[in-house]
Write a protein that holds these residues in place. Structure first.
Motif, PDB file in Angstrom:
ATOM      1  N   UNK A 126      21.894  17.036   5.139  1.00  0.00           N
ATOM      2  CA  UNK A 126      21.003  18.103   5.594  1.00  0.00           C
ATOM      3  C   UNK A 126      20.041  17.532   6.627  1.00  0.00           C
ATOM      4  N   UNK A 127      19.242  18.417   7.209  1.00  0.00           N
ATOM      5  CA  UNK A 127      18.210  18.029   8.157  1.00  0.00           C
ATOM      6  C   UNK A 127      16.885  18.642   7.704  1.00  0.00           C
ATOM      7  N   UNK A 128      15.865  17.839   7.596  1.00  0.00           N
ATOM      8  CA  UNK A 128      14.533  18.307   7.222  1.00  0.00           C
ATOM      9  C   UNK A 128      13.677  18.412   8.490  1.00  0.00           C
ATOM     10  N   UNK A 129      13.086  19.584   8.708  1.00  0.00           N
ATOM     11  CA  UNK A 129      12.257  19.794   9.886  1.00  0.00           C
ATOM     12  C   UNK A 129      10.783  19.604   9.540  1.00  0.00           C
ATOM     13  N   UNK A 130      10.013  19.180  10.545  1.00  0.00           N
ATOM     14  CA  UNK A 130       8.587  19.005  10.354  1.00  0.00           C
ATOM     15  C   UNK A 130       7.813  19.668  11.476  1.00  0.00           C
ATOM     16  N   UNK A 131       6.570  20.017  11.209  1.00  0.00           N
ATOM     17  CA  UNK A 131       5.686  20.605  12.212  1.00  0.00           C
ATOM     18  C   UNK A 131       4.339  19.885  12.132  1.00  0.00           C
TER      19      UNK A 131
ATOM     20  N   UNK B 149       4.715  11.962   8.523  1.00  0.00           N
ATOM     21  CA  UNK B 149       3.572  11.890   7.623  1.00  0.00           C
ATOM     22  C   UNK B 149       3.569  13.129   6.736  1.00  0.00           C
ATOM     23  N   UNK B 150       4.324  13.040   5.656  1.00  0.00           N
ATOM     24  CA  UNK B 150       4.422  14.112   4.672  1.00  0.00           C
ATOM     25  C   UNK B 150       4.368  13.476   3.288  1.00  0.00           C
ATOM     26  N   UNK B 151       4.146  14.297   2.288  1.00  0.00           N
ATOM     27  CA  UNK B 151       4.134  13.790   0.918  1.00  0.00           C
ATOM     28  C   UNK B 151       5.493  13.244   0.518  1.00  0.00           C
ATOM     29  N   UNK B 152       6.554  13.872   1.013  1.00  0.00           N
ATOM     30  CA  UNK B 152       7.897  13.376   0.743  1.00  0.00           C
ATOM     31  C   UNK B 152       8.283  12.376   1.827  1.00  0.00           C
ATOM     32  N   UNK B 153       8.343  11.124   1.470  1.00  0.00           N
ATOM     33  CA  UNK B 153       8.705  10.098   2.437  1.00  0.00           C
ATOM     34  C   UNK B 153      10.229  10.026   2.500  1.00  0.00           C
ATOM     35  N   UNK B 154      10.784  10.607   3.542  1.00  0.00           N
ATOM     36  CA  UNK B 154      12.234  10.775   3.641  1.00  0.00           C
ATOM     37  C   UNK B 154      12.840   9.943   4.759  1.00  0.00           C
ATOM     38  N   UNK B 155      12.214   9.961   5.947  1.00  0.00           N
ATOM     39  CA  UNK B 155      12.820   9.286   7.097  1.00  0.00           C
ATOM     40  C   UNK B 155      12.874   7.777   6.865  1.00  0.00           C
ATOM     41  N   UNK B 156      14.011   7.187   7.179  1.00  0.00           N
ATOM     42  CA  UNK B 156      14.232   5.748   7.026  1.00  0.00           C
ATOM     43  C   UNK B 156      13.750   5.249   5.668  1.00  0.00           C
TER      44      UNK B 156
ATOM     45  N   UNK C 216      18.498   9.704   1.231  1.00  0.00           N
ATOM     46  CA  UNK C 216      18.425   8.632   2.226  1.00  0.00           C
ATOM     47  C   UNK C 216      18.294   9.255   3.611  1.00  0.00           C
ATOM     48  N   UNK C 217      17.159   9.026   4.283  1.00  0.00           N
ATOM     49  CA  UNK C 217      16.929   9.600   5.595  1.00  0.00           C
ATOM     50  C   UNK C 217      17.176   8.622   6.727  1.00  0.00           C
ATOM     51  N   UNK C 218      17.505   9.192   7.891  1.00  0.00           N
ATOM     52  CA  UNK C 218      17.612   8.408   9.117  1.00  0.00           C
ATOM     53  C   UNK C 218      16.313   8.473   9.893  1.00  0.00           C
ATOM     54  N   UNK C 219      16.375   8.184  11.173  1.00  0.00           N
ATOM     55  CA  UNK C 219      15.194   8.231  12.031  1.00  0.00           C
ATOM     56  C   UNK C 219      14.768   9.680  12.253  1.00  0.00           C
ATOM     57  N   UNK C 220      13.479   9.918  12.249  1.00  0.00           N
ATOM     58  CA  UNK C 220      12.938  11.226  12.611  1.00  0.00           C
ATOM     59  C   UNK C 220      12.785  11.290  14.125  1.00  0.00           C
ATOM     60  N   UNK C 221      13.318  12.309  14.759  1.00  0.00           N
ATOM     61  CA  UNK C 221      13.129  12.508  16.191  1.00  0.00           C
ATOM     62  C   UNK C 221      12.148  13.656  16.390  1.00  0.00           C
ATOM     63  N   UNK C 222      11.321  13.550  17.412  1.00  0.00           N
ATOM     64  CA  UNK C 222      10.256  14.537  17.593  1.00  0.00           C
ATOM     65  C   UNK C 222      10.010  14.778  19.074  1.00  0.00           C
ATOM     66  N   UNK C 223       9.483  15.945  19.391  1.00  0.00           N
ATOM     67  CA  UNK C 223       9.154  16.292  20.761  1.00  0.00           C
ATOM     68  C   UNK C 223       8.431  17.625  20.814  1.00  0.00           C
TER      69      UNK C 223
ATOM     70  N   UNK D 279       0.800  -1.223   0.000  1.00  0.00           N
ATOM     71  CA  UNK D 279       0.000   0.000   0.000  1.00  0.00           C
ATOM     72  C   UNK D 279       0.834   1.276   0.000  1.00  0.00           C
ATOM     73  N   UNK D 280       2.108   1.176   0.271  1.00  0.00           N
ATOM     74  CA  UNK D 280       2.921   2.377   0.377  1.00  0.00           C
ATOM     75  C   UNK D 280       2.637   3.182   1.623  1.00  0.00           C
ATOM     76  N   UNK D 281       2.118   2.534   2.661  1.00  0.00           N
ATOM     77  CA  UNK D 281       1.733   3.183   3.909  1.00  0.00           C
ATOM     78  C   UNK D 281       2.976   3.468   4.749  1.00  0.00           C
ATOM     79  N   UNK D 282       3.022   4.667   5.335  1.00  0.00           N
ATOM     80  CA  UNK D 282       4.163   5.031   6.189  1.00  0.00           C
ATOM     81  C   UNK D 282       4.302   4.106   7.385  1.00  0.00           C
ATOM     82  N   UNK D 283       3.236   3.421   7.778  1.00  0.00           N
ATOM     83  CA  UNK D 283       3.318   2.494   8.899  1.00  0.00           C
ATOM     84  C   UNK D 283       4.042   1.195   8.531  1.00  0.00           C
ATOM     85  N   UNK D 284       4.307   0.987   7.230  1.00  0.00           N
ATOM     86  CA  UNK D 284       4.924  -0.260   6.771  1.00  0.00           C
ATOM     87  C   UNK D 284       6.117  -0.063   5.844  1.00  0.00           C
ATOM     88  N   UNK D 285       6.176   1.040   5.102  1.00  0.00           N
ATOM     89  CA  UNK D 285       7.143   1.095   4.008  1.00  0.00           C
ATOM     90  C   UNK D 285       8.490   1.685   4.379  1.00  0.00           C
ATOM     91  N   UNK D 286       8.711   2.010   5.633  1.00  0.00           N
ATOM     92  CA  UNK D 286      10.015   2.511   6.045  1.00  0.00           C
ATOM     93  C   UNK D 286      10.999   1.348   6.229  1.00  0.00           C
TER      94      UNK D 286
END
Length: 626
Positions: free
Chosen positions: A534-539, A423-430, A492-499, A405-412
């Motif tokens: 680089x680092x991509x930020x999210x809100x 959860x963005x249009x650009x799937x970057x993390x992992x 190629x992205x690494x893990x997204x950290x959030x807080x 399905x290309x779901x972010x819950x499975x495709x990383x």
């Protein structure tokens, strides 16, 4: 009494018991208190008849009447466990018996084929069985018949061809147990069908395909176990099989929870939260577990405490649509405001009597409490990497795609107990992407293999073929990537950290690092072929907090033949020094062959570009220190 959940006083719990539960402080009385708090907080949301629990929040695609039924049914399952735990509870019995009869008499939608009502009816059937002596047996004949008539919608009906087959099984088994008409063919067909999805090592797929996530524990193992309790001696022929499979599954599943009790944030229906504890309780109920009683309670109580400490339930005493807080991208269209009350499954342990060893034994250490863990799970295509010092579990996914399905819950490429996908249009993390290619999401995963400390797979991203081999060593994952496709830029992205606060970022030419204020650090380091970082930020794009950051690497690609890239990926509760990390790993690339040498002399050889399909081929092999 002591407050929990950040000191807000939202959930009042008994004082911690550090003698019996030295690691979590939670005892059976804690579980009872949380159950009471959850159930009492629902009272204002009951309809006048008691048949509907209409909670605030976004509705599901099934409509308001079904959402109200869901609120009743899923909380009734928790109430049934709570009633059985203390040999009855008149208050809960009266509350739910009244609503049960009113709902079945016409306030609930009928059970029609493949309807959401089937899911909720299964919860009601299980709840009626487990509270039989205190509720069902106290209904008069007319009231019982009203309920039977409603549940009879299961008989001869059709369900979706996945874990839903088991809803019909338990629903009709309850009808059989009370002498009502039922179809043994329906029950046998459902139980026979899940045999087609058993893939070995204790693992099922949730329906055809590669569907591996928390549903394997809280559905594919849970309902067969509940069915055996309902069917009694007639289940003996299947019981031995279910016990053996559950025992084997738990040997793997114990590695899927962080030492802080956090389940890995992966797969569908994550708003069910504590339901992830269900298979461990079922192991104790069926005497089908490799865990000691003290380990079982330490694991399950750790999960409950994790969510309570992170504000679950919320200030209203309700379970929201989210993880630690309300976050709708964690949910699916079928999720309604009462869907999170499948967390009730996580309270299955209340069926164990107070004098059971699981409640009386002292908590004992889990494997991750004592040593780093690397666990190869070939059946689902997972490689588990966990580190004792920070308690983080990482799941490297080379096998579960949930139907492409290309779901972010499975495709990383990886998930963890401390991070969630963006959860963005650009799937970057992992993830590995090649810009300019249509359909660049990781959809169907073609397995190459899973070995002791390595795993590999490939997927088709539009016109591009992308292959990734993961080699783990302590907290480090080395990702070897092979790209074949049109010209573009590989990201190629690494893990997204959030807080709640903005993560710090640090970027150099070939490495990038993102650090949260509590020092959770995500790093990617280019070891071969990458030219930019680089680092991509999210809100508002991550379940773990409003502010997020993803470190990533870039490499230009001319599209003239295969491109080999190598990076190191780290998620750690400690500070990471990227330059030292890069200098500690030696990489040699000869054509499509990669040799990785770590600081302690351990080596791994990776051969990329093998012509293999699902379940075949070779995997990188980690060698002993030279």
């Amino acid at each position: 009494m002591a407050g929990a959940g950040g000191g807000s006083g939202r959930v009042w719990l008994p004082g911690t018991d550090r003698l019996l539960s030295s690691r979590t402080g939670y005892a059976r009385e804690t579980w009872l208190a949380v159950a009471d708090h959850l159930l009492d907080s629902l009272v204002p949301w009951f309809s006048v008849s008691g048949a509907q629990v209409r909670l605030p929040g976004r509705g599901s695609w099934s409509g308001a009447d079904c959402d109200g039924l869901e609120g009743f049914a899923r909380s009734f399952l928790l109430a049934a466990f709570r009633i059985a735990a203390t040999d009855g509870d008149d208050r809960l019995v009266e509350r739910y018996a009244r609503g049960l009869v009113a709902g079945a008499a016409g306030e609930w939608p009928r059970l029609t084929p493949c309807s959401q009502q089937m899911v909720e009816a299964a919860a009601i059937a299980v709840g009626l069985h487990e509270s039989r002596a205190w509720l069902w047996d106290k209904l008069d004949v007319r009231e019982q018949q009203v309920v039977v008539d409603w549940l009879s919608g299961f008989v001869g009906s059709r369900t979706w061809d996945n874990n839903w087959r088991l809803f019909q099984v338990v629903g009709e088994q309850f009808l059989a147990s009370v002498g009502a008409p039922y179809s043994q063919d329906d029950i046998d067909a459902g139980l026979d069908r899940i045999e087609d999805w058993y893939v070995g090592d204790g693992w099922y797929s949730d329906g055809p395909g590669q569907n591996f996530d928390h549903y394997i524990g809280w559905a594919m193992h849970l309902y067969p176990g509940l069915w055996t309790r309902m069917a009694g001696p007639s289940a003996d022929g299947r019981l031995a099989v279910y016990r053996e499979r559950l025992h084997r599954f738990l040997e793997d599943a114990v590695h899927l929870t962080g030492s802080d009790g956090a389940p890995i944030h992966f797969g569908r229906s994550l708003c069910y939260r504590m339901a992830s504890a269900a298979p461990y309780w079922m192991g104790a109920l069926l005497d089908a577990t490799p865990l000691t009683p003290g380990q079982t309670r330490r694991l399950c109580s750790g999960t409950l405490r994790h969510f309570v400490d992170h504000g679950v339930p919320d200030d209203r005493g309700l379970l929201s649509l989210g993880w630690h807080h309300h976050f709708l991208p964690t949910t699916q269209p079928y999720s309604g405001p009462a869907s999170p009350y499948w967390a009730s499954k996580g309270f299955l342990g209340l069926l164990l009597p107070a004098d059971h060893d699981v409640w009386t034994a002292r908590e004992s250490a889990l494997p991750l409490d004592e040593h780093d863990q690397v666990r190869a799970m070939q059946a689902p295509g997972f490689l588990i990497q966990a580190t004792k010092h920070d308690g983080i579990v990482r799941l490297l996914n080379h096998g579960s795609d949930h139907g492409a399905e290309g779901d972010a819950h499975y495709n990383r490429l990886a998930y963890s107990s401390r991070t969630g996908p963006e959860f963005t249009d650009e799937q970057l993390d992992n993830h590995i992407t090649l810009d300019g290619t249509a359909g660049g999401h990781r959809t169907r995963i073609h397995r190459i293999g899973v070995a002791e400390a390595s795993a590999a797979s490939w997927w088709q991203a539009g016109p591009a073929r992308i292959e990734v081999a993961s080699v783990v060593h302590g907290p480090i994952e080395v990702r070897c990537v092979l790209v074949n496709g049109p010209e573009g830029v590989v990201r190629h992205g690494g893990y997204a950290v959030a807080g709640t606060d903005l993560p710090e970022a640090d970027v150099k030419a070939t490495w990038a690092q993102a650090t949260r204020v509590d020092r959770l650090t995500s790093v990617v380091v280019g070891l071969h072929g990458y030219e930019h970082a680089a680092v991509r930020r999210g809100l508002g794009t991550n379940a773990f907090g409003p502010h997020s950051a993803t470190p990533y690497l870039e490499a230009p690609y001319d599209g003239k033949g295969p491109l080999v890239l190598v990076s190191a990926v780290v998620l750690s509760g400690d500070m990471v020094w990227p330059r030292q990390l890069a200098e500690s790993i030696d990489v040699t690339v000869h054509g499509l062959h990669v040799t990785v040498r770590f600081a302690d002399g351990t080596t791994a050889d990776v051969q990329l570009g093998e012509e293999v399909g699902d379940g075949g081929g070779t995997t990188p092999v980690a060698g002993a220190p030279a």
